[in-house]
Design a protein around this motif. Structure first.
Motif, PDB file in Angstrom:
ATOM      1  N   UNK A  12      -5.837  14.520   5.842  1.00  0.00           N
ATOM      2  CA  UNK A  12      -6.624  15.671   6.309  1.00  0.00           C
ATOM      3  C   UNK A  12      -5.830  16.964   6.189  1.00  0.00           C
ATOM      4  N   UNK A  13      -4.558  16.908   6.517  1.00  0.00           N
ATOM      5  CA  UNK A  13      -3.707  18.094   6.410  1.00  0.00           C
ATOM      6  C   UNK A  13      -3.608  18.555   4.957  1.00  0.00           C
ATOM      7  N   UNK A  29      -0.090  25.897  12.382  1.00  0.00           N
ATOM      8  CA  UNK A  29      -1.005  26.183  13.492  1.00  0.00           C
ATOM      9  C   UNK A  29      -2.449  26.260  13.009  1.00  0.00           C
ATOM     10  N   UNK A  30      -2.655  26.928  11.881  1.00  0.00           N
ATOM     11  CA  UNK A  30      -4.007  27.082  11.330  1.00  0.00           C
ATOM     12  C   UNK A  30      -4.604  25.730  10.940  1.00  0.00           C
ATOM     13  N   UNK A  35      -8.362  21.355  11.811  1.00  0.00           N
ATOM     14  CA  UNK A  35      -8.530  19.904  11.716  1.00  0.00           C
ATOM     15  C   UNK A  35      -8.580  19.212  13.078  1.00  0.00           C
ATOM     16  N   UNK A  36      -8.413  19.982  14.133  1.00  0.00           N
ATOM     17  CA  UNK A  36      -8.414  19.426  15.490  1.00  0.00           C
ATOM     18  C   UNK A  36      -7.378  18.303  15.631  1.00  0.00           C
ATOM     19  N   UNK A  41       1.862  16.587  16.325  1.00  0.00           N
ATOM     20  CA  UNK A  41       1.684  15.419  15.457  1.00  0.00           C
ATOM     21  C   UNK A  41       1.906  15.816  13.997  1.00  0.00           C
ATOM     22  N   UNK A  42       1.368  16.963  13.595  1.00  0.00           N
ATOM     23  CA  UNK A  42       1.568  17.429  12.225  1.00  0.00           C
ATOM     24  C   UNK A  42       3.041  17.713  11.955  1.00  0.00           C
ATOM     25  N   UNK A  43       3.757  18.189  12.964  1.00  0.00           N
ATOM     26  CA  UNK A  43       5.190  18.449  12.804  1.00  0.00           C
ATOM     27  C   UNK A  43       5.973  17.164  12.540  1.00  0.00           C
TER      28      UNK A  43
END
Length: 141
Positions: A12-13, A29-30, A35-36, A41-43
């Motif tokens: 998704x990212x 952040x965007x 993507x909610x 978690x993305x980090x």
């Protein structure tokens, strides 16, 4: 077979990066907001993708991430490792002592080939193109 949250969020990212590629470098952040998905978690996912050079990063005020072209199979292997359905087909494992006499190995090998061929045949752009086609066929009068 269940696909982990890490793989799904990484995909998704990366799709978000594809969609917004014309915007230059995209802030984490965007992506998290659109993507909610938790930024934390993305980090955790970003270093995995950075190690493979899948992402190009830029630090600072206008910093963020950009994406090169990759397949779903590559993204899966980067975030989870092997696509092998059983350990004896995984290249990193030791060879099974029953390999020569295993009646089920051809089943797992066939599944492995189908999964690999399928996921390696789909690029991020293919996913975006299918989504775009779905929306273009949706006429409202």
């Amino acid at each position: 077979m269940k696909i982990s949250t890490k793989v799904r969020y990484a995909l998704r990212m990366l799709l978000d990066l594809c969609i917004h590629h014309g915007d230059g470098y995209i802030a984490l952040n965007d992506i998290a907001m659109r993507q909610n998905i938790s930024k934390k978690y993305l980090e955790q996912i970003v270093p995995i993708l950075n190690k493979s050079d899948i992402l190009r990063t830029n630090r600072g005020f206008q910093g963020g991430y950009r994406l090169d072209k990759y397949t779903v199979g590559e993204i899966f292997r980067l975030t989870e490792g092997s696509l092998a359905p059983v350990a004896c087909l995984d290249g990193d494992s030791t060879e099974c002592e029953r390999r020569e006499d295993c009646l089920t190995l051809p089943v797992w090998d066939g599944l492995y080939k189908v999964i690999t061929e399928y996921l390696d045949s789909i690029t991020l752009q293919d996913i975006l193109d299918k989504q775009s086609d779905a929306y273009s066929d949706n006429y409202i009068i």
